[in-house]
Write an enzyme that holds these catalytic residues in place. Structure first.
Site, PDB file in Angstrom:
ATOM      1  N   ASN A 179      -0.271   4.557  -0.619  1.00 40.11           N
ATOM      2  CA  ASN A 179      -0.896   5.837  -0.232  1.00 40.11           C
ATOM      3  C   ASN A 179      -1.546   5.817   1.140  1.00 40.11           C
ATOM      4  OD1 ASN A 179      -3.244   4.372  -0.605  1.00 40.11           O
ATOM      5  ND2 ASN A 179      -3.985   5.567  -2.362  1.00 40.11           N
ATOM      6  N   ASP A 196      -4.122   3.954   2.419  1.00 39.94           N
ATOM      7  CA  ASP A 196      -5.552   3.704   2.611  1.00 39.94           C
ATOM      8  C   ASP A 196      -5.847   2.262   3.019  1.00 39.94           C
ATOM      9  OD1 ASP A 196      -5.086   2.340   0.254  1.00 39.94           O
ATOM     10  OD2 ASP A 196      -6.608   3.401  -0.924  1.00 39.94           O
ATOM     11  N   ASP A 247      -1.593  -0.939  -3.988  1.00 39.75           N
ATOM     12  CA  ASP A 247      -1.768  -0.103  -5.171  1.00 39.75           C
ATOM     13  C   ASP A 247      -0.490  -0.103  -6.008  1.00 39.75           C
ATOM     14  OD1 ASP A 247      -0.066   1.554  -3.635  1.00 39.75           O
ATOM     15  OD2 ASP A 247      -1.764   2.645  -2.805  1.00 39.75           O
ATOM     16  N   ASP A 295      -7.864 -14.696 -18.195  1.00 33.28           N
ATOM     17  CA  ASP A 295      -8.757 -15.297 -17.211  1.00 33.28           C
ATOM     18  C   ASP A 295      -9.774 -16.200 -17.912  1.00 33.28           C
ATOM     19  OD1 ASP A 295      -9.749 -15.321 -14.391  1.00 33.28           O
ATOM     20  OD2 ASP A 295     -11.536 -14.437 -15.323  1.00 33.28           O
ATOM     21  N   ASP A 331       0.857  -1.197   0.000  1.00 31.03           N
ATOM     22  CA  ASP A 331       0.000   0.000   0.000  1.00 31.03           C
ATOM     23  C   ASP A 331       0.888   1.240   0.000  1.00 31.03           C
ATOM     24  OD1 ASP A 331      -1.781   2.068   0.583  1.00 31.03           O
ATOM     25  OD2 ASP A 331      -2.025   1.468   2.685  1.00 31.03           O
ATOM     26  N   GLU A 351       8.884 -10.149 -27.968  1.00 32.25           N
ATOM     27  CA  GLU A 351       8.325 -11.449 -27.568  1.00 32.25           C
ATOM     28  C   GLU A 351       7.188 -11.294 -26.562  1.00 32.25           C
ATOM     29  OE1 GLU A 351      11.789 -13.508 -26.177  1.00 32.25           O
ATOM     30  OE2 GLU A 351      12.383 -14.132 -28.166  1.00 32.25           O
TER      31      GLU A 351
END
Length: 541
Positions: free
Chosen positions: A27, A29, A33, A211, A25, A259
């Site tokens: 920042n 909060d 991030d 995914d 983290d 690549e």
């Protein structure tokens, strides 16, 4: 003089998965991030990995932790900005690291502008053709269009409400209701995603992890599963049309220098897997059988043999995976009586000491196998599944979708410990008032990066040493494997003429294969014998 080109980087790569909200983290909060990733890039360089796979960072309402994408061309403010993402890619490249980002093409968010437009446009509109809208069954359309079930539990259909307030059509979502499935039979959907790929390739990303890559194409008519003849493939299984999509994507990747790579999360049979990995489709695919196999010599040897055999006809490298953001952490799983992974199970008795020994041994085994290998964040610290997260803190949608029967995947997503003796263990900047988005166990104070750095007995130093050897040992990475004779419960193999690996799954010490030098061991030897739940790397020439 002839010139032999170097093999593509992805054939032997060590790829580290970052789950961004839990890595670091920046920042304050309480949520990881991009700033945190940038600040902690030196850890990855020191660890010795080749590439980083970042789970979704796109704009999202976070109904499923970012796998419900509302804007594929921007970064969610929770994680930072597009400019920060571009800076991360550049800084990673300066550190010798490549960046792979998650792509979620099966579904989007119900807040995506195209889906919002489809809801507003109403039945039989062109906007709804981009998704799977259908009238319901029953006298008043009150029943779902078919019997498909969501992967998160419950029906795979949600009913809409028309502009006049009356119940309307249903839409398909193989996952949460907030994740409507795209209709990949529609050319506009295909064109949109090709544009998205180019957007990120233009910003320097080195590839995509796709995914549920095998679920994009649905069977015509969306028939009931119960109506299919016995032995018929599932209506949401591998469809020929999906290969057209990936051939088009491969052409896009090949048009860029450096690549670029596609890694598929493939929910398919062993017979179908090679079709996705042909020379003009995906580069590699996730190895679920290895990740789900129990801690057992014969079972793992079968998985290894079958994996290599499946990949050989198409010339694709195998991948080896012990864990990810969706399954129970390997230390916990290997410490249970039943070490296999079929589904998430919570609250079972576990011997974490035993699980850690086996996880260390499994890491050296996976690093020694031919092909590429994945490390899920925290495995290099020997972290275990956090199973006592209070219900009020749990955020995984599977908890709600399953009616509370499945507590979900939060236990493997707890924020990493970096330093210090108490939470947040350096996950957030010093002086931060916000707590981490999931609580960290106090016992992790002994498993921070700082605590393990320099400790020769730590998991972190084992990983660092192993990956350094793997990087410099010519026999490791892509290539062949030859099994050696070994006692029951022991696996031993060579990689080339000078390297051997042996793993003892039995309950008794075993003789080591013939060797000239012990390169590395996952644990101490027993008077020159290989103890139970231990792996060694040996020089043999």
């Amino acid at each position: 003089m002839s010139f032999t080109p170097s093999p593509p980087w992805w054939r032997s790569a060590v790829i580290y998965q970052i789950y961004p909200r839990s890595y670091a983290d920046g920042n304050g909060d309480g949520i990881g991030d991009i700033a945190g990733i940038r600040a902690r890039l030196p850890h990855l360089k020191d660890l010795g990995v080749d590439a980083v796979w970042i789970s979704p960072w796109y704009v999202s309402p976070m109904a499923d932790a970012g796998y419900d994408v509302a804007d594929y061309r921007d970064i969610d403010p929770l994680f930072g900005t597009l400019e920060e993402a571009e800076a991360l890619v550049a800084e990673a490249h300066e550190s010798g690291l490549r960046i792979i980002v998650d792509m979620v093409p099966n579904h989007c968010s119900d807040q995506h502008p195209w889906f919002r437009a489809a809801l507003a446009a109403g039945p039989k509109s062109p906007a709804r053709e981009l998704f799977h809208f259908r009238p319901g069954k029953g006298g008043h359309g009150e029943l779902p269009p078919n019997d498909w079930q969501s992967c998160f539990g419950g029906p795979a259909w949600t009913r809409t409400t028309d502009a006049d307030g009356t119940p309307g059509e249903w839409y398909l979502h193989l996952f949460a209701p907030e994740q409507p499935d795209w209709n990949w039979a529609h050319p506009e959907v295909r064109e949109e995603f090709e544009s998205i790929l180019r957007f990120w390739f233009d910003r320097g990303v080195d590839g995509f992890r796709i995914d549920v890559a095998s679920l994009l194409i649905k069977q015509d008519g969306l028939p009931d599963k119960a109506s299919l003849p016995e032995g018929a493939p599932s209506p949401d299984a591998d469809r020929p049309g999906v290969h057209e999509i990936y051939r088009a994507w491969r052409k896009i990747a090949d048009s860029y220098a450096g690549e670029r790579v596609f890694v598929g999360e493939l929910w398919v049979s062993s017979e179908s897997l090679p079709r996705y990995l042909r020379q003009d489709e995906l580069h590699t695919g996730f190895n679920f059988p290895f990740m789900q196999a129990p801690w057992d010599a014969s079972g793992l040897r079968s998985v290894i043999d079958e994996t290599i055999a499946q990949h050989a006809p198409v010339g694709a490298p195998a991948t080896w995976v012990l864990g990810n953001h969706d399954i129970t952490r390997v230390v916990t799983r290997y410490g249970r009586t039943d070490t296999s992974y079929v589904e998430r199970r919570h609250g079972l008795p576990v011997d974490l000491g035993l699980g850690l020994r086996r996880a260390r041994a499994a890491a050296l085994l996976s690093f020694a196998l031919p092909g590429s290998v994945y490390v899920y964040q925290g495995e290099e610290l020997g972290l275990w599944e956090v199973e006592d997260i209070p219900l009020g803190h749990r955020q995984d949608p599977t908890l709600h979708q399953s009616g509370g029967e499945d507590l979900g995947r939060d236990g493997c997503r707890v924020p990493l410990p970096w330093e210090g003796d108490e939470a947040p263990f350096g996950f957030s900047p010093a002086g931060t008032e916000s707590e981490p988005w999931l609580p960290q166990p106090p016992a992790w104070k002994d498993h921070t990066v700082a605590a393990e750095s320099g400790d020769p007995d730590s998991v972190l130093e084992l990983y660092r040493t192993a990956l350094e050897i793997r990087r410099t040992e010519p026999a490791l990475g892509d290539g062949g494997l030859d099994w050696l004779p070994a006692p029951d419960g022991v696996l031993a193999f060579t990689r080339g003429s000078g390297f051997a690996c042996a793993v003892n799954f039995s309950e008794s010490p075993a003789d080591l294969p013939a060797h000239t030098e012990l390169l590395l061991a996952s644990g101490p030897l027993d008077d020159g014998l290989l103890p139970p739940d231990t792996t060694v790397w040996l020089r043999t020439d």
